[in-house]
Design a protein around this motif. Structure first.
Motif, PDB file in Angstrom:
ATOM      1  N   TRP A  91      44.086  49.878  38.442  1.00  0.00           N
ATOM      2  CA  TRP A  91      44.732  48.585  38.651  1.00  0.00           C
ATOM      3  C   TRP A  91      46.141  48.802  39.173  1.00  0.00           C
ATOM      4  N   GLN A 114      41.745  41.766  36.039  1.00  0.00           N
ATOM      5  CA  GLN A 114      40.670  42.579  35.463  1.00  0.00           C
ATOM      6  C   GLN A 114      39.375  41.788  35.347  1.00  0.00           C
ATOM      7  N   GLN A 145      38.716  39.133  37.600  1.00  0.00           N
ATOM      8  CA  GLN A 145      38.354  38.593  38.918  1.00  0.00           C
ATOM      9  C   GLN A 145      38.724  39.494  40.109  1.00  0.00           C
ATOM     10  N   ASP A 146      39.357  40.625  39.856  1.00  0.00           N
ATOM     11  CA  ASP A 146      39.768  41.608  40.870  1.00  0.00           C
ATOM     12  C   ASP A 146      41.109  41.317  41.536  1.00  0.00           C
ATOM     13  N   ARG A 188      42.640  45.067  41.759  1.00  0.00           N
ATOM     14  CA  ARG A 188      41.922  46.335  41.639  1.00  0.00           C
ATOM     15  C   ARG A 188      42.463  47.242  42.741  1.00  0.00           C
ATOM     16  N   LEU A 226      40.472  47.649  45.940  1.00  0.00           N
ATOM     17  CA  LEU A 226      40.433  46.417  46.738  1.00  0.00           C
ATOM     18  C   LEU A 226      41.696  46.275  47.574  1.00  0.00           C
ATOM     19  N   THR A 240      37.950  38.039  49.491  1.00  0.00           N
ATOM     20  CA  THR A 240      38.051  38.035  48.026  1.00  0.00           C
ATOM     21  C   THR A 240      38.907  36.858  47.572  1.00  0.00           C
TER      22      THR A 240
END
Length: 234
Positions: A101, A125, A127-128, A168, A171, A198
């Motif tokens: 993260w 954490q 939903q990204d 993330r 991502l 996203t």
């Protein structure tokens, strides 16, 4: 244990402040604004690593801050790029590869509440991707180049975006790589993540989490420091 990295972006010159010194190095209380910000994340137990990205001529000065203020979680002090997006990407490239993260935070936001940092991280954490924000108080007008009002959006749908922004790690890396490939420059990291499909979720923060940008912000920042978010109160 999933690792949490923080990128503090402080490479800007801050021309709107109207001072010879860059805004992040102006004194707030008895320390530079940037040091207050770094200490905030240094004191969050869950933070494993901090990457500080600054102007090329300020690297040595900031390495001195790290040493003088025992900022042990700062593992790299890097020279930033031409744009904020370039600076964040350099920070991402320097984080430990097993980081899960990442929080991206403005160096001139020294007053974010720790509770809100955790709220934003927890939402990421789930939903990204998540960002701190506050509802807009004022009526907003869409204005053309001739300063003529074109429309008035519904204030209930408008939020002022703050930092930290939480993602993330993989991502955000992908979003930056895609932006670089496409020669796309966004206004914040959330925008890069949005453009690759996203959804980014908003977490409500508070109005004390100011970005110290103009001379008018300095007395307000001093008041917050002494009355709301001073040492040990964050």
């Amino acid at each position: 244990m999933e690792k949490l990295g923080v990128i503090i972006v402080a490479a800007g010159k801050g021309s709107r402040m109207g001072t010879a010194e860059s805004k992040q190095y102006l004194q707030l209380g008895h320390k530079p604004i940037l040091v207050h910000t770094l200490q905030l994340f240094q004191n969050i137990h869950e933070v494993d690593e901090i990457i500080l990205v600054v102007g090329g001529t300020d690297v040595d000065r900031c390495r001195g801050y790290v040493q003088d203020h025992a900022l042990s979680k700062v593992t790299h002090v890097l020279a930033g790029g031409a744009e904020r997006q370039d600076s964040v990407r350099r920070g991402l490239d320097s984080l430990q590869r097993d980081t899960t993260w990442v929080l991206v935070h403005d160096g001139v936001r020294p007053f974010v509440k720790k509770e809100h940092v955790f709220d934003c991280l927890l939402k990421a954490q789930e939903q990204d991707a998540a960002v701190l924000a506050v509802p807009v108080k004022d009526t907003i007008k869409i204005v053309d180049t001739e300063k003529r009002i074109q429309s008035t959006p519904d204030r209930r749908s408008l939020w002022a975006i703050q930092t930290p922004q939480a993602f993330r790690f993989s991502l955000l890396q992908e979003a930056h790589e895609r932006a670089l490939q496409d020669d796309f420059m966004g206004t914040d990291d959330a925008m890069l993540v949005e453009r690759i499909g996203t959804t980014v979720h908003v977490v409500e923060g508070d109005y004390y989490n100011i970005k110290i940008t103009t001379p008018e912000d300095l007395p307000w920042a001093e008041w917050i420091l002494h009355n709301v978010r001073g040492e040990g109160q964050l």
